[in-house]
Write an enzyme that holds these catalytic residues in place. Sequence first.
Site, PDB file in Angstrom:
ATOM      1  N   ARG A   1      -7.204  13.498  -2.346  1.00 48.23           N
ATOM      2  CA  ARG A   1      -5.790  13.478  -2.688  1.00 48.23           C
ATOM      3  C   ARG A   1      -5.179  14.828  -2.332  1.00 48.23           C
ATOM      4  O   ARG A   1      -5.883  15.808  -2.137  1.00 48.23           O
ATOM      5  CB  ARG A   1      -5.594  13.179  -4.171  1.00 48.23           C
ATOM      6  CG  ARG A   1      -6.113  11.804  -4.611  1.00 48.23           C
ATOM      7  CD  ARG A   1      -5.858  11.593  -6.098  1.00 48.23           C
ATOM      8  NE  ARG A   1      -6.298  10.268  -6.533  1.00 48.23           N
ATOM      9  CZ  ARG A   1      -7.508  10.001  -7.030  1.00 48.23           C
ATOM     10  NH1 ARG A   1      -8.401  10.993  -7.139  1.00 48.23           N
ATOM     11  NH2 ARG A   1      -7.834   8.775  -7.406  1.00 48.23           N
TER      12      ARG A   1
ATOM     13  N   LYS B   1      -8.296  13.025 -10.667  1.00 47.00           N
ATOM     14  CA  LYS B   1      -7.439  12.143 -11.448  1.00 47.00           C
ATOM     15  C   LYS B   1      -8.176  11.676 -12.692  1.00 47.00           C
ATOM     16  O   LYS B   1      -9.360  11.340 -12.638  1.00 47.00           O
ATOM     17  CB  LYS B   1      -7.021  10.939 -10.595  1.00 47.00           C
ATOM     18  CG  LYS B   1      -5.899  10.128 -11.202  1.00 47.00           C
ATOM     19  CD  LYS B   1      -5.421   9.070 -10.230  1.00 47.00           C
ATOM     20  CE  LYS B   1      -4.235   8.299 -10.800  1.00 47.00           C
ATOM     21  NZ  LYS B   1      -3.737   7.276  -9.852  1.00 47.00           N
TER      22      LYS B   1
ATOM     23  N   HIS C   1      -0.765  11.052   1.551  1.00 44.49           N
ATOM     24  CA  HIS C   1      -1.654  10.085   0.909  1.00 44.49           C
ATOM     25  C   HIS C   1      -2.070   8.978   1.865  1.00 44.49           C
ATOM     26  O   HIS C   1      -3.076   8.297   1.622  1.00 44.49           O
ATOM     27  CB  HIS C   1      -0.961   9.474  -0.312  1.00 44.49           C
ATOM     28  CG  HIS C   1      -1.910   8.931  -1.329  1.00 44.49           C
ATOM     29  ND1 HIS C   1      -2.734   9.731  -2.095  1.00 44.49           N
ATOM     30  CD2 HIS C   1      -2.184   7.654  -1.705  1.00 44.49           C
ATOM     31  CE1 HIS C   1      -3.466   8.987  -2.892  1.00 44.49           C
ATOM     32  NE2 HIS C   1      -3.161   7.721  -2.673  1.00 44.49           N
TER      33      HIS C   1
ATOM     34  N   ARG D   1      -5.613   9.292   3.032  1.00 37.11           N
ATOM     35  CA  ARG D   1      -6.628   8.765   2.111  1.00 37.11           C
ATOM     36  C   ARG D   1      -6.764   7.259   2.269  1.00 37.11           C
ATOM     37  O   ARG D   1      -7.882   6.730   2.276  1.00 37.11           O
ATOM     38  CB  ARG D   1      -6.234   9.142   0.679  1.00 37.11           C
ATOM     39  CG  ARG D   1      -7.154   8.633  -0.414  1.00 37.11           C
ATOM     40  CD  ARG D   1      -6.698   9.189  -1.758  1.00 37.11           C
ATOM     41  NE  ARG D   1      -7.234   8.462  -2.873  1.00 37.11           N
ATOM     42  CZ  ARG D   1      -8.394   8.748  -3.485  1.00 37.11           C
ATOM     43  NH1 ARG D   1      -9.126   9.751  -3.044  1.00 37.11           N
ATOM     44  NH2 ARG D   1      -8.809   8.055  -4.518  1.00 37.11           N
TER      45      ARG D   1
ATOM     46  N   HIS E   1     -12.484   5.979  -7.711  1.00 42.41           N
ATOM     47  CA  HIS E   1     -11.818   4.920  -8.455  1.00 42.41           C
ATOM     48  C   HIS E   1     -12.673   4.506  -9.641  1.00 42.41           C
ATOM     49  O   HIS E   1     -13.900   4.349  -9.517  1.00 42.41           O
ATOM     50  CB  HIS E   1     -11.579   3.698  -7.558  1.00 42.41           C
ATOM     51  CG  HIS E   1     -10.532   3.930  -6.516  1.00 42.41           C
ATOM     52  ND1 HIS E   1     -10.416   3.153  -5.383  1.00 42.41           N
ATOM     53  CD2 HIS E   1      -9.539   4.860  -6.430  1.00 42.41           C
ATOM     54  CE1 HIS E   1      -9.409   3.594  -4.660  1.00 42.41           C
ATOM     55  NE2 HIS E   1      -8.864   4.623  -5.268  1.00 42.41           N
TER      56      HIS E   1
ATOM     57  N   TYR F   1      -8.145  -2.332  -0.153  1.00 37.13           N
ATOM     58  CA  TYR F   1      -8.327  -1.964   1.255  1.00 37.13           C
ATOM     59  C   TYR F   1      -9.041  -3.049   2.057  1.00 37.13           C
ATOM     60  O   TYR F   1      -9.155  -2.921   3.274  1.00 37.13           O
ATOM     61  CB  TYR F   1      -9.115  -0.662   1.356  1.00 37.13           C
ATOM     62  CG  TYR F   1      -8.417   0.503   0.704  1.00 37.13           C
ATOM     63  CD1 TYR F   1      -7.261   1.046   1.252  1.00 37.13           C
ATOM     64  CD2 TYR F   1      -8.898   1.044  -0.478  1.00 37.13           C
ATOM     65  CE1 TYR F   1      -6.610   2.103   0.651  1.00 37.13           C
ATOM     66  CE2 TYR F   1      -8.249   2.106  -1.084  1.00 37.13           C
ATOM     67  CZ  TYR F   1      -7.114   2.633  -0.521  1.00 37.13           C
ATOM     68  OH  TYR F   1      -6.458   3.670  -1.131  1.00 37.13           O
TER      69      TYR F   1
END
Length: 358
Positions: free
Chosen positions: A147, A172, A278, A281, A304, A313
């Site tokens: 990120r 995150k 972003h 990514r 994640h 994705y």
Amino acid sequence: MRDEPTPSSEQRRPSPLLDAVRAEIRTRHYSPRTERADVGWIRRFVFFHGRRHPKDLGEAEVSAFLSDLAVRRNVSASTQNQALSALVFLYTHVLGRDLPWLSDLVRAKRPTRVPAVLSRAEVAAVLSHLHGTEWLMASLLYGAGLRLLECCRLRVKDVDFDRREIVVRDGKSQRDRISLLPDTLTPSLRRHLDAVRAQHARDISGGRGSVEVPDALERKYPRVAYEWAWQWIFPATRFHLHSETGRRRRHHLHESVLQRAVRQAVQLARIPKHASCHTFRHSFATHLLESGYDIRTIQELLGHRDVATTMIYTHVLDRGGKGVRSPLEELPAPAPSSSSTPECDIEPPPRPQSRRPR
């Protein structure tokens, strides 16, 4: 938010309510960005209702504020939910009021959107218009799936050249993870670190050279802020005055520097997509899936929490339109004709004759 102006930082007086909000947030070790966002929404909520104290407000006032955001201010669903989360935190943790209607408030439904993805050729085109530090940072965004802020906050100790790893600290939701270090970036990153180390040595000789370290680590190790291992990989070009310590130190490079550079590079590459930092990514995850890597590995590299987030994705694994072949492609090719456009055998209507007055 009414049309009356919000007071500027010079005009704001100390607020016991907002100070209590900041104390509760810092007790839970939330990020400074979360603190600024929650304090901002609570301030807007108070001003929206004529500076009335939130303890005198209830469900109707909260619903009116959220409705004004959606109807008159036309904010997105995520912004509206962020405001609601700030108010829930205010009433639950700051005012200590267990209100059942808080959980009954309907959150705005966020639309499901497909992420923008660049092809390999488009990534190469964008990177070709970047140079120096901006090129290296953008290459890490794409090559390691970082990120934007994760890249800006990298420290020297987070890169392991021998293991070809990048340790992302405090990502995150305050989770650490390990990502890969592309071999092609190793020489450039080593040269960059040599230049940063020379700059750090000059800062030390000038009586500076300290950086911000997490929590109370500096009280335990007073010289840790000057150590090379804790320095930013991408330091700012200028010093700033740290309000708590009174020291002039370098912060990491501001994220807006790379954002502007990438936006300009996308325009120069003439890519008709809404691409940002972003997007690198998203492209990282998409291209790994196209190369045959399993979804669990990509989930760990991206950090994640739920694999369902990574599953978005998988849309690229199908041929356009979910892999469905259009029936138009099954039609036989039309027979070649002597003329480029077929002629119609219908007589054209007669042109009306205009009558001129005599």
